[in-house]
Motif scaffolding. Structure first.
Motif, PDB file in Angstrom:
ATOM      1  N   TYR A 298      42.423  24.688  88.627  1.00  0.00           N
ATOM      2  CA  TYR A 298      41.191  24.136  89.165  1.00  0.00           C
ATOM      3  C   TYR A 298      41.025  22.682  88.721  1.00  0.00           C
ATOM      4  CZ  TYR A 298      39.885  28.990  90.069  1.00  0.00           C
ATOM      5  OH  TYR A 298      39.864  30.273  90.512  1.00  0.00           O
TER       6      TYR A 298
ATOM      7  N   SER B 245      32.511  19.832  81.492  1.00  0.00           N
ATOM      8  CA  SER B 245      32.104  21.138  81.999  1.00  0.00           C
ATOM      9  C   SER B 245      32.071  22.133  80.844  1.00  0.00           C
ATOM     10  CB  SER B 245      33.067  21.622  83.083  1.00  0.00           C
ATOM     11  OG  SER B 245      32.979  20.800  84.227  1.00  0.00           O
TER      12      SER B 245
ATOM     13  N   MET C  42      32.494  26.236  79.718  1.00  0.00           N
ATOM     14  CA  MET C  42      33.022  27.553  80.081  1.00  0.00           C
ATOM     15  C   MET C  42      32.373  28.593  79.190  1.00  0.00           C
ATOM     16  SD  MET C  42      35.205  28.762  82.279  1.00  0.00           S
ATOM     17  CE  MET C  42      36.000  30.340  82.615  1.00  0.00           C
TER      18      MET C  42
ATOM     19  N   LYS D 179      34.849  21.042  78.059  1.00  0.00           N
ATOM     20  CA  LYS D 179      35.916  20.119  78.444  1.00  0.00           C
ATOM     21  C   LYS D 179      35.452  18.692  78.152  1.00  0.00           C
ATOM     22  CE  LYS D 179      38.955  18.973  82.353  1.00  0.00           C
ATOM     23  NZ  LYS D 179      38.759  17.537  82.454  1.00  0.00           N
TER      24      LYS D 179
ATOM     25  N   PHE E 223      31.163  29.368  89.522  1.00  0.00           N
ATOM     26  CA  PHE E 223      31.075  27.934  89.233  1.00  0.00           C
ATOM     27  C   PHE E 223      29.678  27.469  89.618  1.00  0.00           C
ATOM     28  CE2 PHE E 223      31.646  23.465  90.752  1.00  0.00           C
ATOM     29  CZ  PHE E 223      31.853  22.905  89.503  1.00  0.00           C
TER      30      PHE E 223
ATOM     31  N   THR F  34      28.947  22.696  85.239  1.00  0.00           N
ATOM     32  CA  THR F  34      28.985  21.267  84.941  1.00  0.00           C
ATOM     33  C   THR F  34      27.876  20.966  83.939  1.00  0.00           C
ATOM     34  OG1 THR F  34      27.500  20.750  86.786  1.00  0.00           O
ATOM     35  CG2 THR F  34      29.877  20.657  87.228  1.00  0.00           C
TER      36      THR F  34
ATOM     37  N   LEU G 242      31.736  29.030  84.748  1.00  0.00           N
ATOM     38  CA  LEU G 242      32.006  27.609  84.546  1.00  0.00           C
ATOM     39  C   LEU G 242      30.818  26.799  85.065  1.00  0.00           C
ATOM     40  CD1 LEU G 242      34.102  25.428  83.717  1.00  0.00           C
ATOM     41  CD2 LEU G 242      34.947  25.499  86.076  1.00  0.00           C
TER      42      LEU G 242
ATOM     43  N   LEU H  30      37.670  23.747  93.366  1.00  0.00           N
ATOM     44  CA  LEU H  30      36.469  24.564  93.231  1.00  0.00           C
ATOM     45  C   LEU H  30      35.478  24.215  94.332  1.00  0.00           C
ATOM     46  CD1 LEU H  30      35.870  24.392  89.383  1.00  0.00           C
ATOM     47  CD2 LEU H  30      36.549  26.407  90.682  1.00  0.00           C
TER      48      LEU H  30
ATOM     49  N   TRP I 178      40.004  20.363  75.706  1.00  0.00           N
ATOM     50  CA  TRP I 178      38.867  21.270  75.581  1.00  0.00           C
ATOM     51  C   TRP I 178      38.567  21.476  74.102  1.00  0.00           C
ATOM     52  CZ3 TRP I 178      36.295  24.110  79.563  1.00  0.00           C
ATOM     53  CH2 TRP I 178      36.799  23.879  80.855  1.00  0.00           C
TER      54      TRP I 178
ATOM     55  N   LEU J 246      43.066  28.674  84.531  1.00  0.00           N
ATOM     56  CA  LEU J 246      42.019  27.683  84.732  1.00  0.00           C
ATOM     57  C   LEU J 246      42.576  26.321  85.125  1.00  0.00           C
ATOM     58  CD1 LEU J 246      38.968  27.124  84.537  1.00  0.00           C
ATOM     59  CD2 LEU J 246      39.316  26.501  82.151  1.00  0.00           C
TER      60      LEU J 246
ATOM     61  N   VAL K 292      38.661  20.678  87.215  1.00  0.00           N
ATOM     62  CA  VAL K 292      37.421  20.875  86.467  1.00  0.00           C
ATOM     63  C   VAL K 292      36.849  19.518  86.064  1.00  0.00           C
ATOM     64  CG1 VAL K 292      36.363  21.937  84.446  1.00  0.00           C
ATOM     65  CG2 VAL K 292      38.269  23.078  85.604  1.00  0.00           C
TER      66      VAL K 292
ATOM     67  N   VAL L  39      38.054  32.286  85.839  1.00  0.00           N
ATOM     68  CA  VAL L  39      36.830  31.717  86.412  1.00  0.00           C
ATOM     69  C   VAL L  39      36.326  32.633  87.522  1.00  0.00           C
ATOM     70  CG1 VAL L  39      35.789  29.744  87.579  1.00  0.00           C
ATOM     71  CG2 VAL L  39      37.620  29.383  85.918  1.00  0.00           C
TER      72      VAL L  39
END
Length: 275
Positions: free
Chosen positions: A29, A35, A37, A71, A99, A44, A42, A169, A77, A26, A31, A96
């Protein structure tokens, strides 16, 4: 975020299980902060809190057999159910697959191109205003000139999670517009008191006429009054006019109005007779 955490925690009581893992790291990316998970999905924060996406998020939580991670800022996280910080080694192993509801076709690598799809919608009706526009650019670079000019609309804002940069992403960004208000300038008119068409007066009789400006748009209106071709009144609001009753015969009164935008009202014409 508290609203979302409370919502997720309520459903998690039925879905707790072991931590999920995968082959894609992960941390490759970019991120966005805050965000969420859920398994291999994933999201936002704005996307997950959108009421229109409630069924999608609920389904993802119900089908998930692992923990849910949020996150915060930077690279930290937390576990949604416990609120504790999660080891980076665990997060880096998460896979992931989607998204914000869109499949991630292949795991991107650092330095590759990022893709952004811009969708323009009416902020009040959610109606899409034009075909989506796709832009590509180097990861980390600024995406400029993405706001389209749409006739009859003003740009309001983009998704709050959009940083303006290309990321690893693929992004779908909603641009919101509001329809412009169309202001119609109605032409002015006049109200006449003391004279109607076809009246007859005695010679030498003192007859006054009042002409008042009437404008629905509340614009300053100029009123002009002519009798037999000669101007006898000119005012911004109203005119008191002494009619010509010394000259025998027929007489013509013409009244014109104009607002400060230059719009002319319909000319009014009245006649009277002196004998």
């Amino acid at each position: 975020m508290n609203k979302l955490k409370g919502f997720l925690a309520l459903i998690l009581m039925l879905t707790m299980g072991s931590i999920s893992g995968g082959a894609v790291e992960l941390d490759k990316y970019s991120v966005p902060d805050f965000s969420i998970m859920i398994g291999t999905k994933l999201y936002t924060l704005d996307y997950a809190n959108d009421q229109k996406k409630e069924m999608e998020i609920t389904k993802a939580i119900t089908e998930n057999v692992g923990d849910i991670y949020i996150k915060t800022t930077g690279s930290e996280w937390t576990n949604n159910s416990s609120g504790k910080v999660v080891e980076v080694s665990i997060i880096n192993k998460l896979e992931v697959k989607t998204f914000n509801g869109v499949d991630v076709v292949a795991p991107p690598t650092q330095g590759t191109e990022g893709s952004i799809v811009f969708k323009a919608v009416d902020v009040d009706t959610d109606l899409q205003l034009m075909d989506s526009v796709s832009r590509k650019g180097k990861v980390g670079s600024e995406c400029v000139g993405y706001i389209s000019v749409i006739e009859g609309y003003d740009f309001v804002l983009a998704d709050t999670t959009f940083t303006g940069k290309f990321t690893n992403l693929d992004q779908i960004v909603t641009l919101k517009y509001r329809k412009k208000k169309i202001v119609v300038n109605n032409p002015p008119s006049t109200k006449i008191t003391g004279l109607t068409a076809g009246l007859t007066f005695k010679q030498g009789e003192r007859i006054y006429m009042l002409v008042e400006a009437v404008d629905e748009d509340k614009e300053t209106t100029n009123v002009r009054v002519d009798v037999d071709g000669s101007q006898v009144g000119n005012s911004d609001a109203r005119c008191y006019v002494l009619l010509n009753t010394e000259t025998l015969g027929g007489h013509i009164v013409r009244i014109n109005s104009r607002d400060k935008q230059g719009v002319e009202g319909e000319q009014q014409t009245l006649t009277y007779l002196v004998r």
